[in-house]
Design a protein around this motif. Structure first.
Motif, PDB file in Angstrom:
ATOM      1  N   GLN A 185       0.402   3.115  -5.985  1.00 49.77           N
ATOM      2  CA  GLN A 185      -0.829   2.450  -5.545  1.00 49.77           C
ATOM      3  C   GLN A 185      -1.106   1.200  -6.380  1.00 49.77           C
ATOM      4  OE1 GLN A 185      -2.958   6.619  -5.198  1.00 49.77           O
ATOM      5  NE2 GLN A 185      -4.292   5.064  -4.313  1.00 49.77           N
ATOM      6  N   LEU A 195       3.457   0.513  -1.008  1.00 49.93           N
ATOM      7  CA  LEU A 195       3.004   1.859  -1.340  1.00 49.93           C
ATOM      8  C   LEU A 195       3.925   2.916  -0.727  1.00 49.93           C
ATOM      9  CD1 LEU A 195       1.061   3.884  -2.498  1.00 49.93           C
ATOM     10  CD2 LEU A 195      -0.557   3.354  -0.669  1.00 49.93           C
ATOM     11  N   ALA A 255       1.113  -1.464  -5.125  1.00 53.67           N
ATOM     12  CA  ALA A 255       0.608  -2.014  -3.871  1.00 53.67           C
ATOM     13  C   ALA A 255      -0.503  -3.023  -4.126  1.00 53.67           C
ATOM     14  CB  ALA A 255       0.098  -0.883  -2.977  1.00 53.67           C
ATOM     15  N   ASN A 256      -1.406  -2.693  -5.041  1.00 50.20           N
ATOM     16  CA  ASN A 256      -2.487  -3.625  -5.377  1.00 50.20           C
ATOM     17  C   ASN A 256      -1.946  -4.914  -5.980  1.00 50.20           C
ATOM     18  OD1 ASN A 256      -4.152  -1.585  -4.523  1.00 50.20           O
ATOM     19  ND2 ASN A 256      -5.330  -1.436  -6.415  1.00 50.20           N
ATOM     20  N   SER A 288      -6.231   0.437  -2.677  1.00 53.40           N
ATOM     21  CA  SER A 288      -5.341   1.325  -1.923  1.00 53.40           C
ATOM     22  C   SER A 288      -5.861   2.750  -2.094  1.00 53.40           C
ATOM     23  CB  SER A 288      -3.905   1.215  -2.420  1.00 53.40           C
ATOM     24  OG  SER A 288      -3.833   1.444  -3.812  1.00 53.40           O
ATOM     25  N   GLY A 299       0.652  -1.930   2.033  1.00 54.44           N
ATOM     26  CA  GLY A 299       1.041  -0.626   2.554  1.00 54.44           C
ATOM     27  C   GLY A 299       2.532  -0.401   2.511  1.00 54.44           C
ATOM     28  N   CYS A 344      -4.720   0.499   2.873  1.00 54.38           N
ATOM     29  CA  CYS A 344      -4.844  -0.640   1.966  1.00 54.38           C
ATOM     30  C   CYS A 344      -5.752  -1.690   2.600  1.00 54.38           C
ATOM     31  CB  CYS A 344      -3.473  -1.255   1.681  1.00 54.38           C
ATOM     32  SG  CYS A 344      -2.311  -0.110   0.897  1.00 54.38           S
TER      33      CYS A 344
END
Length: 566
Positions: free
Chosen positions: A239, A75, A242-243, A170, A72, A92
């Motif tokens: 996103q 992101l 973030a992943n 996410s 998060g 997330c």
């Protein structure tokens, strides 16, 4: 410097004592700092009773949640849109290879309780591609999504041998994804095609390459194209980043502890959540004799009956009696209903456990086919995610008798034109309980986003925040009073369209156990010529420079008979 010492050992100093546990090695660096490194992998540790070691369980609970929190943070820092970067309208989480939720950060409840449906559909439809490391983009409500602006990026986590270890995802609410109104939250949509572009598991990263051309082609769908595709692309890249952060942290965890121990604790944390919910069910009284019904302003209703089996420590949540799906957008996919149930029962647990799939195991859901909580494609659903989820949550708390209604709406506001688009949910009053008052002017229940700061809103968009205040005396009376709503006044500085999707403009949020109902909300448009319009809860209008939109949000219901004030 250079000293190395294997545990077990103690290093005592004037002001501290350092414990080197078995399986750890201590070294002293050139700055005379003590560095600890695990050199022997953990093994699953069972007590004599068969219970999991509670210390390790707590550690892994927090480690799994930390992964989602780090996702998060990435992101938020890398997104472009105000909706994601400032309002934090994203979530997330990490999942097992079967698609079961392991843990999440404390983001948006309606996202977190429904994402596992999206993961499971993807695992069924694209298992081979996932094993090559392909990431996918999805938002289809009838395949596990909530509504179209909530776009989910799903990525596999593979080990060096190519075996699938985890799934990470996410989900973020995009400011615009096409549809008939800027902001993709049309108040009067009647089928899903009017609400934006549907991504039904589109490959977005393959062989390490971001498939931007494929994404842009779909964003420019001829009927209702996205109005700001550059912003969509930027936010989707955030996103993906973030992943990737989640994937890196999970692989580090596996390297440190070993695959078997990490895999074991993914199940242990779910088992612990399941047991925690069963204990919460044990504390509930005898329920199920009556059906609790809660109406919307338009006459539709959510009906729910909760039956508790204390012997099995299970609960059945039966939505029979809920209104049929209609040609408006209050229809909610089954995944949204499940998310609301999961959220409510998680809040009954007085322990710091992650929200995960284990919480649902003691719960049996009955959702009649064709009702507004189980609509058929292509029914519109944008209001179901935001408004119906709130109604389901309040109805469940009412049926359980534990919490008066919150404001019961997200007061969804969207405005914009072809140049810019914005969406926000507006805070209101929280319901009171048996031993506490409701909070004033907060995001309640299924939304957990932030209000955009006035300075940011005014610098990024052509609006002025004329007022943002607590609405006094709007909460319900009672032994414990409901929280007050809010007043938000926005002056528009150019011509655009504005839309409001809200409820409880005529039906008040209920009080419980003798507590009073809260005040309903009110939407007003003050035109620049001084005329005032009150269009109700569902609004679609054109605004000009100088027009002011006034939104007064509902309060929360009170709990218990008010004390005698005579």
């Amino acid at each position: 410097p250079g000293t190395s010492l294997a545990g077990p050992a103690l290093i005592t100093e004037a002001n501290s004592t350092t414990i080197v546990e078995p399986g750890w090695t201590l070294t002293v660096n050139d700055a005379r700092q003590l560095l600890l490194e695990r050199t022997t992998k953990l093994q699953p540790k069972q007590q004599e009773s068969g219970a999991v070691d509670p210390v390790q369980l707590e550690i892994f609970n927090n480690r799994f949640m930390h992964v989602a929190e780090e996702m998060g943070a990435v992101l938020q820092q890398t997104a472009r849109s105000v909706n994601i970067k400032e309002r934090l309208d994203f979530s997330c989480a990490l999942f097992t290879t079967a698609g079961d939720l392991i843990a999440n950060a404390p983001h948006i409840p309606v996202h977190l309780g429904s994402m596992d449906d999206s993961i499971k559909v993807l695992l069924q439809q694209h298992p081979a591609e996932l094993l090559t490391g392909t990431s996918f983009l999805a938002n289809a409500p009838y395949n596990g999504g909530t509504h179209l602006p909530d776009i989910t990026v799903i990525s596999p986590v593979l080990d060096a041998a190519g075996d699938l270890l985890f799934m990470v995802a996410s989900r973020a609410h995009h400011a615009d994804i096409g549809g008939i109104t800027p902001g993709s939250m049309p108040p009067h949509s009647q089928h899903i095609g009017e609400e934006g572009i549907v991504f039904d598991n589109l490959a977005i990263v393959s062989n390490g390459k971001f498939l931007e051309d494929d994404l842009r082609t779909q964003l420019m769908t001829p009927e209702y194209p996205a109005r700001n595709p550059d912003q969509n692309v930027a936010d989707i890249k955030a996103q993906i980043a973030a992943n990737e952060r989640g994937r890196t942290l999970l692989l580090e965890m596996v390297q440190q502890h070993g695959g078997p121990i990490v895999s074991a604790y993914t199940q242990y944390v779910q088992d612990n959540a399941e047991e925690s919910v069963r204990r919460a069910i044990e504390r509930l009284g005898q329920l199920g004799t009556e059906c609790f019904s809660y109406p919307f302003d338009n006459g539709q209703q959510i009906s729910v009956r909760v039956r508790v089996d204390h012997d099995k420590r299970e609960a059945t949540i039966d939505f029979t009696g809920t209104s049929a799906a209609q040609d408006n957008n209050l229809n909610a996919p089954v995944s949204v209903c499940r998310a609301a149930v999961l959220y409510v029962f998680r809040t009954l647990v007085n322990a710091n456990i992650p929200l995960n799939a284990g919480c649902l195991k003691p719960l049996n859901l009955i959702i009649p086919e064709g009702c507004m909580l189980s609509p058929r494609f292509p029914a519109a659903v944008v209001g179901g995610n935001v408004e119906t989820s709130q109604c389901v949550t309040d109805a469940l708390y009412g049926a359980l008798g534990v919490l008066a209604a919150s404001q019961g709406t997200m007061n969804n506001l969207s405005f914009g034109n072809d140049e810019f688009q914005y969406y926000e949910t507006i805070c209101g009053g929280a319901g009171a309980g048996a031993n506490f008052d409701g909070a004033d002017a907060v995001q309640t229940h299924m939304t957990n986003s932030r209000m955009t700061d006035a300075e940011v809103l005014e610098s990024r968009l052509p609006v002025l925040v004329r007022e943002f205040s607590i609405r006094p005396n709007s909460g319900g009376t009672g032994a414990h009073v409901g929280g007050n709503g809010a007043v938000r006044k926005l002056e528009f500085r150019t011509t655009m369209s504005a839309a409001i999707l809200s409820n409880h403009r005529s039906i008040p949020p209920f009080g419980l156990a003798g507590g009073g109902n809260a005040l309903t909300g009110q939407n007003l448009i003050v035109r620049r010529d001084g005329s005032i319009e009150e269009p109700g809860g569902i609004v679609m209008t054109k605004v000009q420079e100088g027009d002011v939109l006034v939104i007064k949000t509902p309060g929360g219901g009170g709990y218990g008979v008010p004390p005698d004030t005579t």
